[in-house]
Enzyme design. Structure first.
Site, short mmCIF file in Angstrom:
data_model
loop_
_atom_site.label_atom_id
_atom_site.label_comp_id
_atom_site.label_asym_id
_atom_site.label_seq_id
_atom_site.Cartn_x
_atom_site.Cartn_y
_atom_site.Cartn_z
N TYR A 260 0.83 -1.21 0.00
CA TYR A 260 0.00 0.00 0.00
C TYR A 260 0.86 1.26 0.00
CZ TYR A 260 -2.89 3.75 1.88
OH TYR A 260 -3.49 4.95 2.09
N MET B 178 4.59 5.58 -5.26
CA MET B 178 4.74 5.57 -6.71
C MET B 178 3.68 6.44 -7.37
SD MET B 178 5.67 1.58 -7.44
CE MET B 178 5.69 1.83 -9.21
N GLN C 49 2.26 9.12 -6.11
CA GLN C 49 2.64 10.52 -5.92
C GLN C 49 3.73 10.91 -6.91
OE1 GLN C 49 3.77 10.77 -1.84
NE2 GLN C 49 1.66 10.83 -1.07
N GLU D 88 59.23 37.36 -35.91
CA GLU D 88 58.53 38.47 -35.26
C GLU D 88 59.22 39.81 -35.53
OE1 GLU D 88 55.68 38.04 -34.09
OE2 GLU D 88 55.71 35.85 -34.12
N HIS E 135 57.84 41.20 -38.75
CA HIS E 135 56.56 41.90 -38.58
C HIS E 135 56.79 43.29 -38.01
CE1 HIS E 135 54.07 38.55 -39.66
NE2 HIS E 135 54.46 37.79 -38.65
N ASP F 97 49.45 33.87 -40.87
CA ASP F 97 49.68 35.19 -41.49
C ASP F 97 49.24 35.18 -42.95
OD1 ASP F 97 50.82 36.02 -39.10
OD2 ASP F 97 52.84 35.41 -39.73
#
Length: 622
Positions: free
Chosen positions: A131, A137, A139, A431, A434, A506
């Site tokens: 019960y 279950m 709920q 570098e 650049h 680049d």
């Protein structure tokens, strides 16, 4: 998944306890009395053969329990005698003569309830457990059903937010705040507009790049007007279940109307408001049904409803035209990148609560962060605060802010990364190429820092800082930018007589700039001021896929030829610059090999022929 596991664990006691009880009863009865399927004559014969050690007979029920001499003392057997009186006549004298222990039980056999009591108790316990288990279950199923039925409810955020955002919390967007202030005034005093027959915009679309403060502006409008603010994301409307998105749209507008005047804010509306008929879904997919419902809701409420819809997107080009017509999103407010004054104001807002050293100048930081959004500036100060905390400082100095700026733009330094001397030398000359090319091109921004310490995905970097905000790029400036991008590759070729893969990014960027000059900006003398293609940076499947190319193969070949010519000319220009100033290229590269970094002042001194000062040992990040 975690919730399902918790529910299963909550049901586990209701399953295990009955099983344990049943198993215990079965073991008890199995160990105490083993039932037998022997015939009556076989039982009598065991008495005749003197195999019985002791027995007990219930005179009322005929239940016989006996033990054998050959078995363990704890094992007993059970047999139901068909005729009790006959059995007593047959075996009693024989058992007595053989010395068998016996007991005739007549006092406990008159009540069936006594014998059935254990079974009744067990059944009651099982019934109670079942019960409670089914009740639990039931709920849970009801809760799940409620959640399922709640799929159609809009998942609104911000409605119960106690912290009110106002225009004081928004910096660097003065014009945007001025446009939105009309909405605030209407929400505060709608009669002022209604008496003059004016209609306030039903919807306002905030358009701009990510991080520029579109969501913050929408919250500020709600905070200034002090009205309920219903915030939801465009992706929250779309689910795998058919009809859920349209249901959520209806629920969202119903909630807003109940609490009008109010504001609905839909973030990333392009997730649900894309052009209808695009892609493979046809006209009946879930997203389009959601969009149709939104179109109906936006054009369905009257002036007095007091509900204003604000939406944000960074892809207005893919929105359905029906969304942008008057009566829906009447007004578009562009929230762009902040200018120098805006960046300084944003920095002041985010600097609250952060201790700044006396050498920190927010105006100087604003000058060196061209192109930063509000989110970028907030992240910049946060990274600077983290760096100061790692170094055990009590205030954020300019050094941490400069370091954080480079970290945000390029990435985190990888000082522990070991590189060979050959790679170090290659990176230094790359570098330096650049940097030197940048120095001798007047359209380019001054070099701020050059480093050969790996950061992010880069083996080194050359960082230039804009001196002022620029709305446009000139053709000469873009050609010079391609020259600078090719400086690393040219420096490698001049110095080592060989080239490496370090210039791949680049070259990719240089090629992209050259192609946009030809196809998007119309900067080619050979092809003229014509745009080739759709003009969109991204192909929108369903709308642009079939029309992305609107020129012939002959023109395509010509475009490739012109792009190649632009890049080749830039390469030759860079070759002339670096060969002419080979001594400066070598000086900068050797300085980088020795010191790994060179700052703005030292670089300028080297290029001017002044001996650069030796830098102090860099402070490593904790």
């Amino acid at each position: 998944m975690e919730n399902k596991n918790r529910r299963f664990l909550s049901y586990l006691p209701y399953i295990l306890i009955p099983l344990i009880l049943i198993a215990s009863m079965w073991l008890f009865t199995a160990n105490s009395n083993k039932s037998t399927e022997k015939e009556y004559y076989q039982i009598v014969k065991m008495f005749e053969d003197n195999d019985i050690e002791e027995y007990e007979l219930n005179l009322s029920s005929g239940s016989l329990v006996y033990k054998l001499k050959s078995d363990n003392k704890d094992v007993s057997y059970k047999y139901t005698v068909p005729n009790v009186q006959l059995f007593v006549d047959d075996v009693h004298d024989l058992a007595k003569a053989n010395g068998v222990k016996y007991n005739y039980d007549a006092g406990r056999t008159n009540s069936w309830l006594t014998s059935m009591l254990p079974s009744i108790i067990m059944m009651v316990v099982l019934a109670l457990l079942m019960y409670f288990m089914f009740r639990r279950m039931s709920q849970s199923i009801n809760n799940e059903t409620t959640k399922t039925l709640g799929f159609g409810k809009a998942r609104v955020k911000g409605k119960d937010d106690k912290h009110r955002t106002t225009f004081d919390d928004v910096a660097g967007a003065d014009e945007e705040k001025e446009e939105l202030s009309e909405l605030v005034e209407f929400l505060r005093n709608p009669k002022k507009y209604q008496e003059l027959g004016a209609r306030i915009p039903k919807g306002v679309l905030l358009v701009g790049p990510p991080g520029t403060g579109k969501t913050l502006l929408a919250k500020a409008v709600a905070g200034e007007a002090d009205v309920p603010f219903f915030s939801i994301s465009g992706s929250d409307f779309v689910e795998m279940y058919v009809g859920v998105g349209a249901s959520r749209v209806r629920d969202l507008f119903q909630q807003a109307k109940k609490e009008s005047p109010s504001i609905i804010f839909i973030d990333e509306i392009d997730a649900v408001g894309r052009h209808r008929g695009a892609g493979m879904g046809g006209g009946h997919d879930e997203r389009e049904q959601t969009l149709n419902q939104m179109l109906v809701e936006m054009d369905g409420f009257g002036i007095n409803d007091g509900v204003i819809v604000i939406a944000a997107t960074n892809r207005p080009d893919i929105l359905d035209p029906a969304l942008l017509r008057p009566g829906r999103f009447d007004r578009q407010v562009t929230v762009g990148y902040p200018d120098i004054k805006g960046r300084e104001a944003i920095l002041k807002v985010h600097a609250k609560g952060k201790p700044l050293a006396p050498d920190v100048e927010l105006e100087k930081i604003a000058q060196s962060t061209v192109g930063f959004t509000g989110a970028d500036l907030e992240n910049l100060l946060n990274e600077a605060a983290l760096l100061a905390a790692r170094r055990g400082l009590h205030a954020i100095t300019m050094a941490e802010i400069e370091e954080a700026t480079i970290k945000v733009v390029v990435g985190t330094e990888k000082r522990s990364h070991k590189i060979t001397e050959q790679d170090k030398k290659l990176t230094a000359y790359h570098e330096a190429g650049h940097a030197v090319a940048t120095y001798y091109l007047e359209t380019q921004d001054p070099v701020r820092q050059v480093s050969i310490i790996p950061r992010g995905m880069a083996g080194g970097y050359t960082m230039s800082v804009p001196t002022e905000d620029k709305l446009y790029k000139s053709k000469k400036g873009m050609l010079d930018e391609i020259v600078v991008l090719l400086g690393g590759r040219v420096a490698e070729a001049i110095t080592f007589g060989d080239i490496s893969t370090g210039a791949s990014n680049d070259i990719e960027r240089a090629s992209d700039i050259a192609r946009k000059m030809v196809t998007k900006y119309g900067m080619s003398d050979e092809l003229g001021p014509i745009t080739f293609g759709t003009g969109h940076d991204e192909v929108f499947l369903g709308r642009d896929y079939s029309s992305v190319r609107n020129y012939s193969e002959t023109v395509a070949a010509k475009i490739d030829s012109v792009v190649g010519e632009i890049v080749s000319n830039a390469y030759n220009r860079c070759l002339v610059i670096l060969k002419t100033h080979l001594d400066k290229l070598t000086e900068v590269a050797e300085y980088l090999i020795k010191n790994e970094k060179i700052g703005e002042k030292d670089f300028a001194d080297l290029m001017a022929g002044v001996s650069a000062a030796e830098p102090q040992e860099p402070t490593p990040e904790a």
